[in-house]
Design a protein around this motif. Structure first.
Motif, PDB file in Angstrom:
ATOM      1  N   GLU A 294      58.210 -98.627 -24.069  1.00 60.25           N
ATOM      2  CA  GLU A 294      58.488 -97.323 -23.473  1.00 60.25           C
ATOM      3  C   GLU A 294      58.476 -96.260 -24.561  1.00 60.25           C
ATOM      4  O   GLU A 294      58.892 -96.508 -25.690  1.00 60.25           O
ATOM      5  N   THR A 295      58.053 -95.058 -24.235  1.00 66.10           N
ATOM      6  CA  THR A 295      58.014 -93.976 -25.220  1.00 66.10           C
ATOM      7  C   THR A 295      58.107 -92.628 -24.523  1.00 66.10           C
ATOM      8  O   THR A 295      57.878 -92.508 -23.316  1.00 66.10           O
ATOM      9  N   ASP A 296      58.410 -91.616 -25.334  1.00 68.49           N
ATOM     10  CA  ASP A 296      58.397 -90.247 -24.829  1.00 68.49           C
ATOM     11  C   ASP A 296      57.172 -89.489 -25.325  1.00 68.49           C
ATOM     12  O   ASP A 296      57.081 -88.278 -25.170  1.00 68.49           O
ATOM     13  N   GLY A 297      56.214 -90.281 -25.951  1.00 74.24           N
ATOM     14  CA  GLY A 297      55.045 -89.632 -26.523  1.00 74.24           C
ATOM     15  C   GLY A 297      53.748 -90.008 -25.838  1.00 74.24           C
ATOM     16  O   GLY A 297      53.375 -89.426 -24.817  1.00 74.24           O
ATOM     17  N   ALA A 298      53.052 -91.036 -26.367  1.00 76.75           N
ATOM     18  CA  ALA A 298      51.737 -91.400 -25.840  1.00 76.75           C
ATOM     19  C   ALA A 298      51.522 -92.898 -25.941  1.00 76.75           C
ATOM     20  O   ALA A 298      52.172 -93.580 -26.747  1.00 76.75           O
TER      21      ALA A 298
ATOM     22  N   THR B  12      49.995-100.108 -28.257  1.00 78.78           N
ATOM     23  CA  THR B  12      51.391 -99.830 -28.616  1.00 78.78           C
ATOM     24  C   THR B  12      51.807 -98.456 -28.095  1.00 78.78           C
ATOM     25  O   THR B  12      51.010 -97.752 -27.454  1.00 78.78           O
ATOM     26  N   CYS B  13      53.078 -98.088 -28.407  1.00 77.47           N
ATOM     27  CA  CYS B  13      53.646 -96.781 -28.039  1.00 77.47           C
ATOM     28  C   CYS B  13      53.735 -95.904 -29.291  1.00 77.47           C
ATOM     29  O   CYS B  13      54.092 -96.383 -30.363  1.00 77.47           O
ATOM     30  N   ILE B  14      53.440 -94.637 -29.120  1.00 74.22           N
ATOM     31  CA  ILE B  14      53.598 -93.674 -30.209  1.00 74.22           C
ATOM     32  C   ILE B  14      54.689 -92.671 -29.808  1.00 74.22           C
ATOM     33  O   ILE B  14      54.554 -91.978 -28.811  1.00 74.22           O
ATOM     34  N   PRO B  15      55.841 -92.634 -30.543  1.00 72.90           N
ATOM     35  CA  PRO B  15      56.903 -91.661 -30.216  1.00 72.90           C
ATOM     36  C   PRO B  15      56.381 -90.235 -30.335  1.00 72.90           C
ATOM     37  O   PRO B  15      55.464 -89.949 -31.111  1.00 72.90           O
ATOM     38  N   LYS B  16      56.987 -89.362 -29.577  1.00 75.17           N
ATOM     39  CA  LYS B  16      56.564 -87.962 -29.543  1.00 75.17           C
ATOM     40  C   LYS B  16      56.650 -87.319 -30.925  1.00 75.17           C
ATOM     41  O   LYS B  16      55.797 -86.522 -31.313  1.00 75.17           O
ATOM     42  N   VAL B  17      57.699 -87.714 -31.708  1.00 71.44           N
ATOM     43  CA  VAL B  17      57.906 -87.089 -33.013  1.00 71.44           C
ATOM     44  C   VAL B  17      56.794 -87.443 -33.991  1.00 71.44           C
ATOM     45  O   VAL B  17      56.615 -86.774 -35.005  1.00 71.44           O
ATOM     46  N   GLU B  18      56.039 -88.521 -33.708  1.00 71.24           N
ATOM     47  CA  GLU B  18      54.979 -88.943 -34.607  1.00 71.24           C
ATOM     48  C   GLU B  18      53.592 -88.450 -34.166  1.00 71.24           C
ATOM     49  O   GLU B  18      52.582 -88.787 -34.775  1.00 71.24           O
ATOM     50  N   LEU B  19      53.559 -87.675 -33.094  1.00 67.43           N
ATOM     51  CA  LEU B  19      52.291 -87.118 -32.620  1.00 67.43           C
ATOM     52  C   LEU B  19      51.993 -85.824 -33.376  1.00 67.43           C
ATOM     53  O   LEU B  19      52.064 -84.713 -32.855  1.00 67.43           O
ATOM     54  N   VAL B  20      51.748 -85.972 -34.669  1.00 65.58           N
ATOM     55  CA  VAL B  20      51.462 -84.828 -35.527  1.00 65.58           C
ATOM     56  C   VAL B  20      50.158 -85.074 -36.277  1.00 65.58           C
ATOM     57  O   VAL B  20      49.797 -86.229 -36.546  1.00 65.58           O
ATOM     58  N   PRO B  21      49.396 -84.007 -36.565  1.00 68.67           N
ATOM     59  CA  PRO B  21      49.673 -82.620 -36.157  1.00 68.67           C
ATOM     60  C   PRO B  21      49.376 -82.388 -34.681  1.00 68.67           C
ATOM     61  O   PRO B  21      48.621 -83.151 -34.076  1.00 68.67           O
ATOM     62  N   ALA B  22      50.002 -81.329 -34.111  1.00 70.55           N
ATOM     63  CA  ALA B  22      49.842 -81.054 -32.685  1.00 70.55           C
ATOM     64  C   ALA B  22      48.363 -80.828 -32.345  1.00 70.55           C
ATOM     65  O   ALA B  22      47.636 -80.137 -33.057  1.00 70.55           O
ATOM     66  N   GLY B  23      47.931 -81.422 -31.254  1.00 68.06           N
ATOM     67  CA  GLY B  23      46.551 -81.253 -30.784  1.00 68.06           C
ATOM     68  C   GLY B  23      45.602 -82.304 -31.329  1.00 68.06           C
ATOM     69  O   GLY B  23      44.610 -82.650 -30.695  1.00 68.06           O
ATOM     70  N   LYS B  24      45.901 -82.863 -32.511  1.00 63.28           N
ATOM     71  CA  LYS B  24      45.025 -83.873 -33.107  1.00 63.28           C
ATOM     72  C   LYS B  24      45.866 -84.821 -33.947  1.00 63.28           C
ATOM     73  O   LYS B  24      45.803 -84.829 -35.165  1.00 63.28           O
ATOM     74  N   PRO B  25      46.714 -85.655 -33.261  1.00 60.39           N
ATOM     75  CA  PRO B  25      47.653 -86.527 -33.983  1.00 60.39           C
ATOM     76  C   PRO B  25      46.926 -87.486 -34.909  1.00 60.39           C
ATOM     77  O   PRO B  25      45.853 -88.000 -34.595  1.00 60.39           O
ATOM     78  N   PHE B  26      47.571 -87.758 -36.040  1.00 59.63           N
ATOM     79  CA  PHE B  26      47.012 -88.662 -37.030  1.00 59.63           C
ATOM     80  C   PHE B  26      46.768 -90.054 -36.470  1.00 59.63           C
ATOM     81  O   PHE B  26      45.738 -90.684 -36.717  1.00 59.63           O
TER      82      PHE B  26
END
Length: 514
Positions: free
Chosen positions: A47-51, A68-82
């Protein structure tokens, strides 16, 4: 080149696995469910709050899928996450934002890096800049490392020299000043309460202990060296921490410094290991799990020692007797005196005045010491600051009202009157050693002929309160004016009624008359 590409592919794999193991969290209102290849115990779900993320890569000819799950806080940079970036030749990655959207299959990458499609556009100037930059940076790092190592070596050698030699020459303080100059300057330029705390610690931690000069129930007294001069270091047992703190607190009272009160220099607590512990301190160290905290109180050093030691070794002339008596009374008068003002001084009562707690200076004058049991009086609130210390004064020198427990603990003058009684006994000790016309008495403690060497409170109470006895004053003293006056002052210090006793000021006046 292929080996380099294969090695570099491990980094995204490790990052993705770490993200898969740590990205899931408590399911909230907007929690997203994703397929998870590493979540065996969670039915391959996270489960996650990101993607949600799916990634496929080719390693050694084998396909590897990661979901896997990617937490919202790790979806950086915005628009083109690493974490959501693909590499055509190494890995194919896809992020999505609906439940189980990462169950799709992706195209498998070749696993080999492509050759550059275009030749390098770098010119000679650019190449020189690219090469010279890292070389300069490396050279700068080497210089910094060398300077740091050299600095630490110098500090280490300085510390070794401080441990082996008189450390005062390496002090950051002015080299042309003695300790007495330093104490005088800093205590008279400010409030008069002594050295600043940081200077106290600097002095205390660079003193070299020389020899032990005394022992007591509190601990030990050492002679130490600082800047080529002697200091006295009173080292308290860890069980006497309250006494150490109280005495340091009293000594740092505003405007306490006086020529007839022991000069306080510094207080510090120093943690030590087993290697620093004296044999006599082993028991306390074991109680503290193998460590030892030395509680230091640094003061002026007086080679004659206590008045008790001095009178045991020497007789005194009439002039010497008067000087000792006058200076003791002067020190006690300053201790008792209250100075009103913003930089004023509270009245202080000693509560353990005796010949062993009075030191003899080189000039033959007294300096009152050992203020661990002292009490302070706040004139504004009319309250008495009594330390939470279980120790009591010395039984032999206790005033009658202390022995029979009739002393008024709420009235500060009661404590001052008890000090005067003890001062009278000290006068008796001094006068007995006065050599007048070739005649003098052997040194003895007060009441030596009436109580045992270590009397109990009950034994002292019986002699002092019930029988109302006092130390004997020889008849031959009447033949000498100075001794006659001393005997008169003693009797006026020994009255059973504390209010009728002399004050230190009157005692000084009597001494001056003689």
């Amino acid at each position: 080149m292929a080996e380099s590409a294969r090695a570099s592919s491990f980094f995204p794999l490790v990052v993705l696995l770490l993200a898969g193991s740590g990205g899931s969290g408590p399911r909230g209102i907007q929690a997203l469910l994703c397929a998870c290849t590493s979540c065996l115990q969670a039915n391959y779900t996270c489960e996650t709050d990101g993607a949600c993320m799916v990634s496929i890569f080719n390693l050694d000819g084998m396909e590897h899928h990661v979901r896997t799950c990617i937490p919202k806080v790790e979806l950086v940079p915005a628009g083109k996450p690493f974490y959501c970036l693909s590499s055509e030749d190494l890995r194919n990655t896809h992020c999505c934002y609906t439940d189980y959207c990462n169950r799709i299959d992706l195209r498998v990458p070749s696993g080999h890096l492509k050759e550059p499609e275009h030749p390098s556009m770098w010119g000679p100037v650019e190449l020189v800049g690219i090469i010279a930059g890292p070389v300069f940076l490396l050279f700068l790092i080497i210089i910094i490392v060398f300077l740091v190592i050299n600095y630490h070596q110098r500090v280490y050698h300085n510390r070794q020299r401080l441990d082996m030699e008189d450390p005062s020459c390496e002090m950051c303080l002015s080299k042309d000043k003695t300790l007495q100059d330093l104490v005088y300057d800093l205590s008279t330029s400010g409030s008069g309460s002594g050295l600043p705390l940081f200077v106290q610690r600097t002095v205390a931690r660079t003193i070299v202990l020389q020899e032990i000069i005394g022992k007591g129930r509190f601990g030990e007294v050492w002679r130490g060296r600082w800047r080529g001069g002697d200091v006295a270091v009173k080292i308290f047992s860890s069980r006497e921490e309250r006494s150490w703190f109280r005495e340091a607190e009293i000594y740092q009272t505003v405007m306490l410094r006086h020529e007839n009160i022991l000069g306080f220099i510094a207080a510090d607590n120093k943690g030590k290991g087993w290697a620093w512990i004296q044999h006599s301190q082993m028991e306390d160290a074991r109680e503290n799990n193998g460590t030892w905290t030395q509680l230091w109180l640094v003061s002026d050093y007086h080679e004659h020692g206590s008045l008790f030691d001095y009178l045991n070794r020497y007789t005194v002339t009439i002039e010497g007797m008067i000087k000792l008596a006058l200076s003791a009374a002067s020190g006690l008068a300053h201790l008792h005196m209250e100075i009103v003002g913003t930089q004023g001084k509270p009245g202080i009562a000693h509560r353990d005045l005796k010949s062993k707690n009075i030191l003899v200076k080189k000039n033959g004058m007294c300096a009152i010491a050992d203020l661990g049991l002292a009490v302070r009086h706040d004139a504004v609130t009319d309250t008495i600051d009594i330390a939470p210390n279980q120790r009591v004064g010395t039984k032999r020198y206790m005033a009658p009202e202390v022995l029979d427990e009739t002393i008024n603990m709420k009235h500060f003058d009661s404590f001052k009157c008890a000090d005067i009684y003890a001062l009278g006994l000290v006068y008796w000790e001094i006068a007995r050693r006065c050599n007048s016309g070739g005649v003098h008495e052997e040194y003895q403690l007060p009441y030596y002929d009436l109580v045992p060497s270590d009397p109990s409170i009950e034994e002292m109470r019986k002699v002092v309160c019930d029988q109302k006895l006092r130390p004997n004053i020889p008849n031959w003293w009447q033949s000498y004016e100075a001794l006659r006056v001393m005997g008169k002052m003693m009797r006026e210090c020994w009255y059973a009624n504390g209010a009728a006793r002399l004050t230190p000021c009157l005692s000084v006046q009597e001494d001056v008359k003689t």
